[in-house]
Design a protein around this motif. Sequence first.
Motif, short mmCIF file in Angstrom:
data_model
loop_
_atom_site.label_atom_id
_atom_site.label_comp_id
_atom_site.label_asym_id
_atom_site.label_seq_id
_atom_site.Cartn_x
_atom_site.Cartn_y
_atom_site.Cartn_z
N ILE A 50 0.84 -1.24 0.00
CA ILE A 50 -0.01 -0.17 -0.20
C ILE A 50 0.98 1.21 -0.05
O ILE A 50 0.46 2.27 -0.79
CB ILE A 50 -1.08 0.06 1.33
N GLU A 51 1.69 1.31 0.75
CA GLU A 51 2.79 2.38 0.64
C GLU A 51 3.54 2.66 -0.49
O GLU A 51 3.79 3.77 -1.03
CB GLU A 51 3.99 2.10 1.92
N ARG A 52 3.46 1.70 -1.42
CA ARG A 52 4.12 1.69 -2.86
C ARG A 52 3.09 1.93 -3.77
O ARG A 52 3.31 1.64 -4.87
CB ARG A 52 4.98 0.59 -3.23
N ASN A 53 1.96 2.35 -3.38
CA ASN A 53 0.87 2.61 -4.38
C ASN A 53 0.09 1.44 -5.14
O ASN A 53 -0.38 1.50 -6.05
CB ASN A 53 1.11 3.82 -5.20
N ALA A 54 0.32 0.36 -4.39
CA ALA A 54 -0.67 -0.99 -5.15
C ALA A 54 -2.03 -0.65 -4.99
O ALA A 54 -2.68 -0.06 -4.30
CB ALA A 54 -0.19 -2.11 -4.33
N HIS A 55 -2.72 -1.52 -5.48
CA HIS A 55 -4.22 -1.16 -5.81
C HIS A 55 -4.89 -1.65 -4.31
O HIS A 55 -4.93 -2.96 -3.87
CB HIS A 55 -4.81 -2.16 -6.73
N SER A 56 -4.96 -0.89 -3.47
CA SER A 56 -5.49 -1.14 -2.12
C SER A 56 -6.64 -2.14 -1.77
O SER A 56 -6.38 -2.81 -1.03
CB SER A 56 -5.84 0.13 -1.21
N LYS A 57 -7.68 -1.96 -2.82
CA LYS A 57 -8.61 -2.88 -2.65
C LYS A 57 -8.30 -4.23 -2.85
O LYS A 57 -8.82 -5.41 -2.18
CB LYS A 57 -9.87 -2.50 -3.52
N THR A 58 -7.42 -4.51 -3.94
CA THR A 58 -7.10 -5.95 -4.04
C THR A 58 -6.34 -6.19 -2.95
O THR A 58 -6.35 -7.56 -2.40
CB THR A 58 -6.16 -5.92 -5.33
#
Length: 379
Positions: A349-357
């Motif tokens: 999440i810190e690295r801007n991954a798709h948070s819902k997934t």
Amino acid sequence: MLFKDVVGQQPAKEGLTKMWHNNVFPHALLLVGNEGTGGLPMGLALAQFIFCTEKTENDSCGHCVNCRKVSRLEHADVHMTFPTIPPKPGNKGMSKLYIQEFREFIQQTPYGTTYEWLQHINAENKQGNIVAEECREIIDTLNLKSYEGGRKVQIIWRPEYLRKEGNILLKLIEEPPHDTTIIFIAEDLEDILPTILSRTQSVKLAPLHPKDIAEALTYRAVTDPTRAAQIAHIAMGSYTEALRLSNHTDNDLFPGVKDLFNSIFTNNGIALTKFADEWSKAGREQQKNFLHYIIQLLEQAIRARYTPDMPLSLPEAEAQFVRKLAATKTTFDAFDKMIGTITDTMFYIERNAHSKTQLLAMALRMQYMVTNKPLPAGV
């Protein structure tokens, strides 16, 4: 600043005042503690205590002339040194050139970090430093008579920034003028010159207890008691971090944790999907705070299971939840794996991954972990 205004650190406060009353106070003191444990506030409170003319056994009075001057950093015999940058090309950065900005910074953020201070003076990417010229000026100043006919106190915030120039101060530290106290305030012992360390008496500031952080947040009206207790447990002993978290925690986190674990233990896939959808709409800092909070509760559950006689430093609702979680058949290995998968989720999440997934994948993994079932391929 009064000692009572410094968050926690009661053993350090008692030790310092006891040394003073027993006339064994060191002439060169090193306060050392991690960021957010209160090194600078403690140093300022100590300086005020030293100059107070009506001090009690445990604190300065806060209202005498000296207390008022020190609290404003305007006492003529309290000298401040801190990292600075050159005010313009070709000039040396000296603390006296930034003293007004430093007063403003302390008034606004007494628990502010060195990085925040340097940004306060628009350092941007410039490296802060305490230069050789400043060291020589410290020597000259402390060798003068006190301006107000009493003691002199020199505070050096972040002596790590002295580097090799700190050797200029060695003779002064070893043999300071009469009625002179030098207070170093540091965060990292490894970055301080060994020659300085060997000439100072160290007082360690421990990470703050969650109870002290929660009380401070509530007393100072930073947030309500419920959020204060939650923030205190994910602040890792740092009041600075607690203040940062308070700016990114908009509501009570506990109901969300209860809903998540109810969905996990009841094998409710629809509710897990709803959890991921709702929390994906929160800001990334809020998501990270929520996940940090889950980790803290899981760690408390491990303690509750294996050291049941140790009291839980949690509000009663959270304590009951932790005890119930500890009483489940969830294995220690499962707890450990859940903490690991939550940590990995924060990383992505810190690295801007798709948070819902990421949140849905985390919840599904945790569902398998609590039942001790192997994860399906690709989950």
